[in-house]
Write an enzyme that holds these catalytic residues in place. Structure first.
Site, short mmCIF file in Angstrom:
data_model
loop_
_atom_site.label_atom_id
_atom_site.label_comp_id
_atom_site.label_asym_id
_atom_site.label_seq_id
_atom_site.Cartn_x
_atom_site.Cartn_y
_atom_site.Cartn_z
N ARG A 17 10.40 31.94 24.34
CA ARG A 17 9.29 31.19 24.93
C ARG A 17 9.15 29.85 24.20
NH1 ARG A 17 3.95 30.29 23.90
NH2 ARG A 17 2.58 30.04 25.70
N SER A 42 2.68 38.59 33.82
CA SER A 42 1.41 38.63 33.10
C SER A 42 0.27 38.94 34.05
CB SER A 42 1.14 37.30 32.40
OG SER A 42 2.08 37.07 31.38
N LYS A 82 -1.30 30.94 21.33
CA LYS A 82 -1.19 30.31 22.64
C LYS A 82 -2.43 29.46 22.88
CE LYS A 82 -0.10 31.45 27.46
NZ LYS A 82 0.05 32.54 28.45
#
Length: 217
Positions: free
Chosen positions: A44, A116, A146
Site C-alpha cells: 500500500r 473494505s 491512515k
C-alpha cells in the site's frame, strides 16, 4: 494461488511511507515479518510516499519476489493493473477507491479480491458480490497509520459486522498487542496491521506474540 481464510491471520499492510520513506528498510522489515510467520502481505504505497510510478513498479516487483520466496499471498492496494503486471495474487479495494464492480470485471478469476467494508450497508452490498474473497473492516481502534481513516468502530460493532458478513472478515486499524486478544474474540478471520509490525523495535518477537495470541484464544 487460491484464497483461503487462514491467510488473513497475520496480514501485514504497508508501504515505504510507513518506515520513513526508506525503501531498503521497508523491504527488510517486510522480509523479517514474513520470515517470522506473516500469512499475507498487502503493498500500500499511499499518503506521504515519495516513490514515483517507476519506483513503485520496481518496489512492487521486488516485493513479489520476496513473497514468492516465503510462499505468502501478495496483494496490492487499489491497483489491479499493477497487480496483474507484477504477478501479484490479489488486489484490495477501499470504499473511497475505484468502483468494486470495475475491479471485479477486470480481475475476477485472475486475482483474489479484498474489499473494505465499515458499515452494515457496505457489508450487505459485499454479500451480493460473490467475486469478493474477503472484507476488511476498520479502523477498529483509533489509528495514526491512515490520515483519512474513518471513526473507530469498536469491538461491539466489529463483532456485528463480522456476524453479518458472508465473506471472511479481517480487522484493521489500531490493533496492538494489548487489544489483539479481545479483537480475536469477536470471531474475525484475522487481523491486518501496519504500525504494530512496521513500528515495532523487534518485528520477529511481535509476530511470534501474535501467533501466541491465536493459540491461546
Amino acid at each position: 494461488m487460491k484464497f483461503a481464510p487462514n491467510i488473513l491471520k497475520f496480514y501485514l499492510v504497508g508501504g515505504s511511507q510507513d518506515v520513513g520513506n526508506d525503501p531498503d528498510r521497508f523491504l527488510y522489515d517486510v522480509e523479517t515479518a514474513l520470515a517470522a510467520g506473516g500469512t499475507a502481505f498487502q503493498y500500500r504505497e499511499k499518503g506521504g510516499s515519495r516513490l514515483d510510478h517507476a519506483a513503485t513498479v520496481k518496489m512492487a516487483t521486488r516485493l513479489h519476489n520476496l513473497t514468492r520466496q516465503y510462499r505468502v499471498p501478495y496483494f496490492i492496494d487499489d491497483d489491479e493493473e499493477l497487480a496483474l503486471q507484477v504477478g501479484a495474487d490479489g488486489v484490495h479495494v477501499g470504499q473511497k477507491d475505484q468502483q468494486i464492480e470495475t475491479v471485479i470485471r477486470r480481475a475476477a478469476g485472475k486475482l483474489m479480491i479484498g474489499y473494505s467494508c465499515n458499515t452494515a450497508a457496505e457489508i450487505a452490498r459485499a454479500n451480493q458480490l460473490p467475486a469478493v474473497d474477503y472484507v476488511g473492516a476498520g479502523p477498529v481502534f483509533p489509528t495514526n497509520s491512515k490520515a483519512d481513516a474513518d471513526p473507530a468502530l469498536g469491538l461491539s460493532e466489529l463483532a456485528r459486522l463480522n456476524a453479518a458478513s458472508h465473506h471472511p472478515l479481517v480487522a484493521i486499524g489500531g490493533i496492538s498487542a494489548a487489544n489483539l486478544p479481545a479483537t480475536l474474540q469477536t470471531g474475525v478471520a484475522g487481523v491486518a496491521v501496519i504500525s504494530m509490525i512496521l513500528a515495532s523495535p523487534n518485528i520477529t518477537a511481535t509476530v511470534k506474540a501474535m501467533r501466541a495470541a491465536y493459540q491461546s484464544k
